[in-house]
Design a protein around this motif. Structure first.
Motif, mmCIF file in Angstrom:
data_model
loop_
_atom_site.group_PDB
_atom_site.id
_atom_site.type_symbol
_atom_site.label_atom_id
_atom_site.label_comp_id
_atom_site.label_asym_id
_atom_site.label_seq_id
_atom_site.Cartn_x
_atom_site.Cartn_y
_atom_site.Cartn_z
ATOM 1 N N PHE A 121 2.978 -34.738 -12.316
ATOM 2 C CA PHE A 121 1.627 -35.263 -12.184
ATOM 3 C C PHE A 121 1.389 -36.395 -13.188
ATOM 4 N N GLU A 122 0.473 -37.280 -12.822
ATOM 5 C CA GLU A 122 0.034 -38.351 -13.730
ATOM 6 C C GLU A 122 -1.477 -38.256 -13.883
ATOM 7 N N GLU A 123 -1.937 -38.162 -15.118
ATOM 8 C CA GLU A 123 -3.369 -38.001 -15.358
ATOM 9 C C GLU A 123 -4.160 -39.176 -14.814
ATOM 10 N N SER A 124 -3.531 -40.353 -14.810
ATOM 11 C CA SER A 124 -4.246 -41.562 -14.380
ATOM 12 C C SER A 124 -4.349 -41.674 -12.859
ATOM 13 N N PHE A 125 -3.604 -40.823 -12.119
ATOM 14 C CA PHE A 125 -3.648 -40.872 -10.661
ATOM 15 C C PHE A 125 -4.662 -39.840 -10.158
ATOM 16 N N ALA A 126 -5.804 -40.315 -9.723
ATOM 17 C CA ALA A 126 -6.844 -39.398 -9.255
ATOM 18 C C ALA A 126 -6.376 -38.590 -8.047
ATOM 19 N N SER A 127 -5.506 -39.177 -7.212
ATOM 20 C CA SER A 127 -5.046 -38.486 -6.004
ATOM 21 C C SER A 127 -4.161 -37.290 -6.317
ATOM 22 N N ASP A 128 -3.664 -37.202 -7.555
ATOM 23 C CA ASP A 128 -2.801 -36.073 -7.912
ATOM 24 C C ASP A 128 -3.565 -34.749 -7.984
ATOM 25 N N SER A 129 -4.880 -34.806 -7.913
ATOM 26 C CA SER A 129 -5.649 -33.557 -7.870
ATOM 27 C C SER A 129 -5.383 -32.807 -6.570
ATOM 28 N N ALA A 130 -4.878 -33.516 -5.546
ATOM 29 C CA ALA A 130 -4.518 -32.886 -4.271
ATOM 30 C C ALA A 130 -3.015 -32.976 -4.049
ATOM 31 N N ALA A 131 -2.242 -33.026 -5.145
ATOM 32 C CA ALA A 131 -0.783 -33.102 -5.050
ATOM 33 C C ALA A 131 -0.163 -31.775 -5.438
ATOM 34 N N ILE A 132 1.089 -31.589 -5.062
ATOM 35 C CA ILE A 132 1.819 -30.371 -5.401
ATOM 36 C C ILE A 132 3.282 -30.695 -5.632
ATOM 37 N N VAL A 133 3.874 -30.017 -6.591
ATOM 38 C CA VAL A 133 5.320 -30.063 -6.821
ATOM 39 C C VAL A 133 5.876 -28.708 -6.394
ATOM 40 N N ILE A 134 6.878 -28.716 -5.530
ATOM 41 C CA ILE A 134 7.454 -27.473 -5.024
ATOM 42 C C ILE A 134 8.872 -27.292 -5.562
ATOM 43 N N ASN A 135 9.415 -26.080 -5.406
ATOM 44 C CA ASN A 135 10.799 -25.856 -5.805
ATOM 45 C C ASN A 135 11.719 -26.017 -4.597
ATOM 46 N N GLU A 136 13.030 -25.963 -4.847
ATOM 47 C CA GLU A 136 14.000 -26.174 -3.772
ATOM 48 C C GLU A 136 13.885 -25.112 -2.688
ATOM 49 N N SER A 137 13.597 -23.873 -3.083
ATOM 50 C CA SER A 137 13.483 -22.795 -2.095
ATOM 51 C C SER A 137 12.337 -23.053 -1.128
ATOM 52 N N ALA A 138 11.224 -23.603 -1.625
ATOM 53 C CA ALA A 138 10.096 -23.915 -0.748
ATOM 54 C C ALA A 138 10.471 -25.009 0.241
ATOM 55 N N ALA A 139 11.172 -26.031 -0.261
ATOM 56 C CA ALA A 139 11.578 -27.127 0.628
ATOM 57 C C ALA A 139 12.508 -26.622 1.731
ATOM 58 N N LYS A 140 13.466 -25.771 1.354
ATOM 59 C CA LYS A 140 14.402 -25.235 2.353
ATOM 60 C C LYS A 140 13.681 -24.345 3.354
ATOM 61 N N ALA A 141 12.715 -23.526 2.879
ATOM 62 C CA ALA A 141 11.985 -22.635 3.775
ATOM 63 C C ALA A 141 11.185 -23.422 4.807
ATOM 64 N N MET A 142 10.750 -24.631 4.439
ATOM 65 C CA MET A 142 9.983 -25.468 5.356
ATOM 66 C C MET A 142 10.876 -26.340 6.229
ATOM 67 N N GLY A 143 12.187 -26.215 6.026
ATOM 68 C CA GLY A 143 13.125 -26.957 6.865
ATOM 69 C C GLY A 143 13.295 -28.400 6.481
ATOM 70 N N TRP A 144 12.979 -28.753 5.241
ATOM 71 C CA TRP A 144 13.058 -30.137 4.801
ATOM 72 C C TRP A 144 14.339 -30.417 4.024
#
Length: 625
Positions: free
Chosen positions: A560-583
């Protein structure tokens, strides 16, 4: 017995080394047996004092917040209790217990002075809690003490800590929301062991307004649900009826998950309910994620019992081998006594009496060692073991039986061994042990060595496993990282973190709501795509410093970057989440979106998988908002 005592004292005088080794070997065995017995007895004696213990069950469920996690979950939603009350008449009482640690801090005035307590062990319970669980009240009426909102029942120790004495009926205090609670009951001191030992303060469930409006909710899995069956009800039949409850009552819950019950099952997933007897909760929950209490491990108890038996067998074999090692001297002594008219009963008294006295001396020494070392053992293991034969008659019976059994085993073979000699041959010194005797003694020596090696190998393996557990790379930085709970009580978490960063020795701070190994937030999310994939996602909230402070390794993207207002609706996921979503885990994953009832969130990064629940649990899909 007096003759055996005289012979014992004479034996010590003539064979100091032999006697010392014998007493030392027996002392080690008895000391291990005493300590292990106290620990095992403590572990196995949980929740046995409840009057209705044979009729009370906890309802566990499939762990719905993980993919392919074989463990069950003790946490259930509030809707389960309502559904059981409506559909299963064999259930006499339903009691839900909610962890209410978010209600702290506790403040009140006494003698014109404001007092402040940080008590995390607060539980909200249904009004019939004391009807199902036999916790005795010192003050108050168990039938009515939880009827009214803002009612509270304190443990005896909590009442004394807050108000200086246990007679606190009518006293009031405030919790985090500023509302006043009134003390309506005080529990008696509880000497017995029980699973819910973290409950310091109980409040009425109707003090939590959200519960009353959540009769449909099966996803707020912070409750433990207990049921007491009617007398004579069949537990198997009741458990079978649990299976249909979610399908019948979980419609709104499934809508909140963006699916329905049939589609949920069609995805190859499972959501089932299981009944667990109350007395099994503490020791038989290694395959259950428990949310309200500490649990033991039956495998450890069994291993300790086996170790105690091994050590006692070794002590007996050591005594037998040392006794028969004095072959020539003792055989001639036995022969002379036979010639002088010694009877078989006299030799039985002699050999069994001798072994009994050795065992009694070793037991007395073991008791003294145990008495003075148990405080250190308690401090090391976090237990509350005590050694008192007066207050624990069952322990006295156990130790008496133990001494009799060990002394009988230790004295039996020497008696048979020496009683078999012909007196004349023994007195002439024409003694032969015989092929059978040699085999028996060699067999005992081999057994002694094998058991010794097994114990050494087992101890070494456990030591290596513990070292591995303590030193293993969990995928995040845990050294020199401290958590400060309830920082929000300072008024502004961010300002507190900024001030803390100025303290000498502090190299960084982060504001979050959970750190690895104590993460329990979770919800259902799905991809924002034409054919969405829905998965359960565990998560926490963290700021821009969270990733660097815990040393997470990014596979792709950024934090996240404090200066990016849009990061309030951002998420960082782990590898297991990405694989579970098929990405695919590359740049194409950035700016993809996931959503649930709370909104849509943009993927800005993927961190390498890390063990956020510990090494004994699989790594599940995870996100940081």
């Amino acid at each position: 017995m007096l003759t055996s005592l005289k012979l014992f004292l004479r034996s010590i005088k003539r064979n100091k080394l032999f006697s010392f080794i014998n007493i030392l070997g027996l002392t080690v065995g008895f000391f291990a047996a005493i300590v292990i017995y106290l620990y095992v007895e403590n572990e196995m004696n949980y929740d046995g004092f409840h009057k209705h213990k044979d009729q009370v069950y906890r309802v566990n469920q499939t762990f719905i917040w993980g993919e392919d996690n074989p463990k069950l979950f003790s946490g259930t939603g509030p809707g389960l209790g309502y559904a059981i009350e409506q559909d299963i008449p064999e259930v006499a009482h339903v009691v839900r217990i909610l962890n209410g640690n978010g209600m702290a801090p506790i403040t009140f005035e006494t003698a014109g002075q404001e007092r402040f307590f940080n008590d995390d062990n607060i539980f909200a319970v249904d009004p019939n809690f004391l009807e199902v669980f036999s916790f005795p009240l010192m003050h108050g009426d168990k039938a009515t003490c939880f009827d009214n909102p803002r009612s509270a029942v304190l443990k005896y120790e909590t009442a004394v800590k807050y108000f200086g004495n246990a007679d606190a009926i009518g006293a009031t205090f405030q919790m985090d929301d500023g509302e006043s609670f009134k003390v309506t009951g005080v529990l008696e001191p509880i000497e017995d062991n029980y699973y819910l030992d973290r409950m310091d303060l109980l409040v009425s469930m109707n003090s939590v307004p959200r519960v009353a409006s959540s009769d449909w909710n099966w996803l707020w899995t912070m409750f433990e649900t207990y049921i007491q069956l009617e007398e004579g009800a069949d537990p198997v039949g009741v458990e079978a009826k649990l299976d249909g409850l979610l399908e019948k009552h979980g419609g709104r819950t499934m809508e909140a998950m963006g699916t329905n019950y049939e589609d949920y099952l069609a995805q190859g997933r499972e959501w089932k309910l299981y009944m667990q007897p109350m007395e099994d909760i503490y020791l038989k929950s290694d395959q259950i994620i428990n949310i309200h209490g500490n649990v033991g491990n039956l495998k450890i108890v069994v291993a300790l019992i086996g170790s105690a038996i091994f050590l006692l067998i070794l002590s007996c074999i050591n005594f037998i081998n040392l006794s028969t090692a004095q072959f020539t001297t003792r055989a001639q002594d036995v022969a002379v006594r036979k010639v002088l008219g010694g009877t078989k009963s006299m030799f039985i008294k002699r050999f069994f009496g001798e072994s009994l006295i050795y065992c009694l001396v070793a037991t007395i020494i073991s008791f003294f060692i145990a008495f003075y070392t148990i405080p250190m053992i308690n401090q090391s293991l976090g237990t509350d073991l005590s050694l008192s034969l007066i207050d624990q008659p069952a322990s006295l019976v156990f130790f008496v039986v133990l001494v009799v059994v060990v002394s009988t085993i230790s004295g039996f073979y020497p008696f048979m061994f020496f009683n078999a000699f012909q007196p004349v041959s023994a007195m002439k010194g024409e003694l032969k042990t015989g092929r059978k005797g040699v085999k028996v003694r060699n067999g005992m020596l081999v057994t002694q060595y094998v058991l010794s090696f097994l114990l050494i190998i087992g101890t070494t393996t456990i030591y290596q496993q513990l070292n591995y557990f303590l030193d293993a790379d969990l995928g995040f930085e845990k050294e020199n990282v401290l958590t400060v709970e309830h920082a929000d009580w300072t008024g502004s978490i961010e300002e507190f973190a900024d001030e803390l960063a100025k303290v000498e020795g502090v190299v960084g701070t982060s504001v979050c709501d959970a750190v690895p190994l104590i993460i329990f937030n979770g919800d259902q999310f799905k991809t924002d795509e034409p054919e969405p994939i829905s998965i359960p996602l565990n998560y926490t909230l963290g700021d821009e410093n969270y990733f660097e402070l815990l040393g997470f390794d990014f596979a792709v993207g950024r934090s996240f970057e404090e200066s990016f207002a849009s990061d309030s609706a951002a998420i960082v996921i782990n590898e297991s989440a990405a694989k579970a979503m098929g990405w695919t885990i590359d740049e194409t994953i950035l700016d993809k979106r996931i959503e649930n009832w709370s909104g849509k969130y943009r993927i800005i990064g993927v961190v390498r998988d890390f063990n956020y629940w510990g090494l004994n649990s699989p790594i599940e899909p995870f996100g940081i908002f």
